[in-house]
Design a protein around this motif. Sequence first.
Motif, mmCIF file in Angstrom:
data_model
loop_
_atom_site.group_PDB
_atom_site.id
_atom_site.type_symbol
_atom_site.label_atom_id
_atom_site.label_comp_id
_atom_site.label_asym_id
_atom_site.label_seq_id
_atom_site.Cartn_x
_atom_site.Cartn_y
_atom_site.Cartn_z
ATOM 1 N N THR A 1 56.048 54.492 40.070
ATOM 2 C CA THR A 1 55.068 53.459 40.386
ATOM 3 C C THR A 1 53.742 54.123 40.745
ATOM 4 O OG1 THR A 1 54.553 51.626 41.883
ATOM 5 C CG2 THR A 1 55.880 53.403 42.770
ATOM 6 N N ARG A 2 52.655 53.397 40.612
ATOM 7 C CA ARG A 2 51.350 53.955 40.940
ATOM 8 C C ARG A 2 51.199 54.197 42.441
ATOM 9 N NH1 ARG A 2 46.894 50.692 37.217
ATOM 10 N NH2 ARG A 2 47.688 51.391 35.173
ATOM 11 N N SER A 3 51.821 53.371 43.227
ATOM 12 C CA SER A 3 51.655 53.470 44.677
ATOM 13 C C SER A 3 52.489 54.609 45.245
ATOM 14 C CB SER A 3 52.063 52.162 45.355
ATOM 15 O OG SER A 3 52.040 52.313 46.765
ATOM 16 N N TYR B 1 56.977 59.482 47.316
ATOM 17 C CA TYR B 1 56.311 59.992 46.129
ATOM 18 C C TYR B 1 56.986 61.270 45.645
ATOM 19 C CZ TYR B 1 53.763 63.102 49.378
ATOM 20 O OH TYR B 1 53.430 64.025 50.334
ATOM 21 N N ARG C 1 53.201 61.162 41.884
ATOM 22 C CA ARG C 1 53.313 59.757 41.507
ATOM 23 C C ARG C 1 54.279 59.082 42.480
ATOM 24 N NH1 ARG C 1 57.030 59.803 35.954
ATOM 25 N NH2 ARG C 1 58.943 60.617 36.907
#
Length: 239
Positions: free
Chosen positions: A221-223, A228, A191
């Motif tokens: 966050t999704r991005s 990540y 993620r």
Amino acid sequence: MLPRNDPRQYDDLAGEWWRPGGHFEILHWLAAARGALVPRAERPEAVLVDAGCGGGLLAPHVQRLGYRHVGVDLRRSGLEQSASRGVTPVTGDVTALPLADGAADVVVAGEILEHVTDLPGTVAELCRVLRPGGLLVLDTVNDTPVGRFVTVTLGERFGAAPVGIHDPELFVDPGELTAECAKHGVRLQVRGLRPSTIGLVRWLFLPKGTRSRPLGRMIPTRSTAVVYQGMGRKQGESR
């Protein structure tokens, strides 16, 4: 001047590990986000291996979880600071961890994968020292144009990263990383993360004398375009 990604830079930056508002400030926020994914130890002799531990920033976030916290790093300057915070220091390279197979209940690799020149070999080592059923937790920088722009171009300009600390050619595609982990029985779930807006404003604009930790935190966050986070368990029954 040292070449980009030269680990000797961390000796020159040793005073930054714990300086509030310093070059490594966001690393503290990332360490807290990693620590939030680590569960309480399930057995009395549980071991957490902190691969590329640096100055021991993870220590305050896992010290009450019941693990023996083992930190592996190349640079003595960081290991000395880790040891002062209760980490068992081990001099070693994450591409060849000086630890036995299945030695760890949890392996944490925070902001280290974007610095290694042998990603498959490093992932193999992280998984090798992880016991069946054990947990892998990591975060790194994505190999995207926006990841390079934010981390290197903007990061170095505004002090979010020391100049030359990253080689963007080593940034890590999450698909490639997930595939490498799968080869060793770890199904990695990823993620995105981003720093809190208020934290960034505090860090960038508050006078240095008024800075105190925590200035901010990392928010899921999704991005995954810049930074990540990943976690996954190694297949097999725990011993």
